[in-house]
Design a protein around this motif. Structure first.
Motif, PDB file in Angstrom:
ATOM      1  N   ASP A  75       0.859  -1.182   0.000  1.00 47.29           N
ATOM      2  CA  ASP A  75       0.000   0.000   0.000  1.00 47.29           C
ATOM      3  C   ASP A  75       0.899   1.237   0.000  1.00 47.29           C
ATOM      4  OD1 ASP A  75      -1.626   2.241   0.903  1.00 47.29           O
ATOM      5  OD2 ASP A  75      -3.126   0.753   1.470  1.00 47.29           O
ATOM      6  N   PRO A  76       0.758   2.130  -0.975  1.00 45.40           N
ATOM      7  CA  PRO A  76       1.651   3.280  -1.077  1.00 45.40           C
ATOM      8  C   PRO A  76       1.272   4.466  -0.175  1.00 45.40           C
ATOM      9  CG  PRO A  76       0.117   3.296  -2.905  1.00 45.40           C
ATOM     10  CD  PRO A  76      -0.153   2.043  -2.110  1.00 45.40           C
ATOM     11  N   PHE A  77       0.200   4.336   0.604  1.00 43.11           N
ATOM     12  CA  PHE A  77      -0.292   5.468   1.392  1.00 43.11           C
ATOM     13  C   PHE A  77       0.776   5.982   2.356  1.00 43.11           C
ATOM     14  CE2 PHE A  77      -2.410   7.439   5.012  1.00 43.11           C
ATOM     15  CZ  PHE A  77      -3.264   8.332   4.375  1.00 43.11           C
ATOM     16  N   THR A  78       1.018   7.273   2.306  1.00 40.84           N
ATOM     17  CA  THR A  78       1.909   7.931   3.261  1.00 40.84           C
ATOM     18  C   THR A  78       1.272   9.247   3.681  1.00 40.84           C
ATOM     19  OG1 THR A  78       3.151   9.030   1.515  1.00 40.84           O
ATOM     20  CG2 THR A  78       4.053   6.953   2.342  1.00 40.84           C
ATOM     21  N   GLU A  79       1.626   9.643   4.871  1.00 46.71           N
ATOM     22  CA  GLU A  79       1.105  10.885   5.433  1.00 46.71           C
ATOM     23  C   GLU A  79       2.185  11.411   6.373  1.00 46.71           C
ATOM     24  OE1 GLU A  79      -1.083  13.940   6.043  1.00 46.71           O
ATOM     25  OE2 GLU A  79      -2.136  12.390   4.925  1.00 46.71           O
ATOM     26  N   VAL A 103      -1.598  -5.223   4.141  1.00 41.73           N
ATOM     27  CA  VAL A 103      -1.109  -4.362   5.217  1.00 41.73           C
ATOM     28  C   VAL A 103       0.083  -5.013   5.914  1.00 41.73           C
ATOM     29  CG1 VAL A 103      -1.679  -3.343   7.466  1.00 41.73           C
ATOM     30  CG2 VAL A 103      -3.300  -3.146   5.562  1.00 41.73           C
ATOM     31  N   ALA A 104       0.001  -6.307   6.181  1.00 43.88           N
ATOM     32  CA  ALA A 104       1.128  -7.009   6.813  1.00 43.88           C
ATOM     33  C   ALA A 104       2.373  -6.927   5.924  1.00 43.88           C
ATOM     34  CB  ALA A 104       0.764  -8.465   7.090  1.00 43.88           C
ATOM     35  N   LYS A 105       2.202  -7.133   4.633  1.00 49.19           N
ATOM     36  CA  LYS A 105       3.334  -7.060   3.715  1.00 49.19           C
ATOM     37  C   LYS A 105       3.907  -5.640   3.682  1.00 49.19           C
ATOM     38  CE  LYS A 105       4.845  -7.983  -0.992  1.00 49.19           C
ATOM     39  NZ  LYS A 105       4.495  -8.496  -2.315  1.00 49.19           N
ATOM     40  N   THR A 106       3.032  -4.652   3.682  1.00 46.89           N
ATOM     41  CA  THR A 106       3.468  -3.255   3.658  1.00 46.89           C
ATOM     42  C   THR A 106       4.276  -2.911   4.905  1.00 46.89           C
ATOM     43  OG1 THR A 106       1.545  -2.619   2.333  1.00 46.89           O
ATOM     44  CG2 THR A 106       2.663  -0.859   3.531  1.00 46.89           C
ATOM     45  N   MET A 107       3.785  -3.303   6.068  1.00 51.48           N
ATOM     46  CA  MET A 107       4.485  -2.998   7.324  1.00 51.48           C
ATOM     47  C   MET A 107       5.819  -3.746   7.390  1.00 51.48           C
ATOM     48  SD  MET A 107       2.695  -0.738   8.862  1.00 51.48           S
ATOM     49  CE  MET A 107       2.061  -0.133   7.292  1.00 51.48           C
TER      50      MET A 107
END
Length: 167
Positions: A75-79, A103-107
């Motif tokens: 997930d490319p979401f950044t803030e 989400v697990a892969k992203t983290m």
């Protein structure tokens, strides 16, 4: 409507099993049983809100998700505000697989990236990773009909292959 014995995704608890219905109560309820750790919890869920529940993924979808884990996009979401990022990812966990796996892969990826850059990963990464893994393992093991340990081994092998390709 769900049937007794079906596995559903509860937005707050993850995988639950429908164990009954109480349609005679003042507010009709679905009776759910969820398992977190070694304990089982029985809960009542309003039938009027059953649209917030959805069935766990099928065996075929689960097998496909594990088989193509390497192709699953992070997930490319950044803030700038890490609290807003954490809220975004926790909201995705309510959807069940494949989002919990993503989400697990992203983290996992973000933690490894920070470590490779000799930086300390954001503390929320580990919190979200732990919950995403728990929910992923639970749903995939129910869908495939095997233990969470078996699923964990399969996902760990896929993660190791990805980590090795990044070195």
């Amino acid at each position: 409507m769900f049937s007794i014995g079906e596995h559903v995704i509860h937005p707050g608890q993850g995988v639950c099993t429908v164990t009954g219905f109480d349609e005679d109560a003042p507010t009709p309820m679905i009776i759910l049983e969820c398992k977190q750790g070694h304990a089982k919890t029985r809960m009542m869920y309003p039938l009027a809100q059953s649209d917030r529940l959805h069935l766990a993924i099928s065996r075929e979808e689960a097998e496909d998700l594990i088989e193509h884990y390497g192709d699953l996009e992070c997930d490319p979401f950044t803030e700038r505000n890490s609290s807003l990022e954490e809220t975004h990812f926790k909201q995705l966990l309510k959807e069940g697989a494949p989002e919990t796996v993503r989400v697990a892969k992203t983290m996992h990826h973000r933690i490894r990236l920070a470590e490779r850059q000799a930086k300390k990963p954001s503390s929320y990464y580990a919190r979200v990773l732990k919950e995403a893994r728990r929910r992923s393992l639970e749903e995939l093991s129910v869908a495939i009909g095997c233990s969470e340990e078996d699923i964990e081994q399969r996902l760990s092998a896929a993660e190791s292959a990805i980590d090795a390709s990044l070195n």
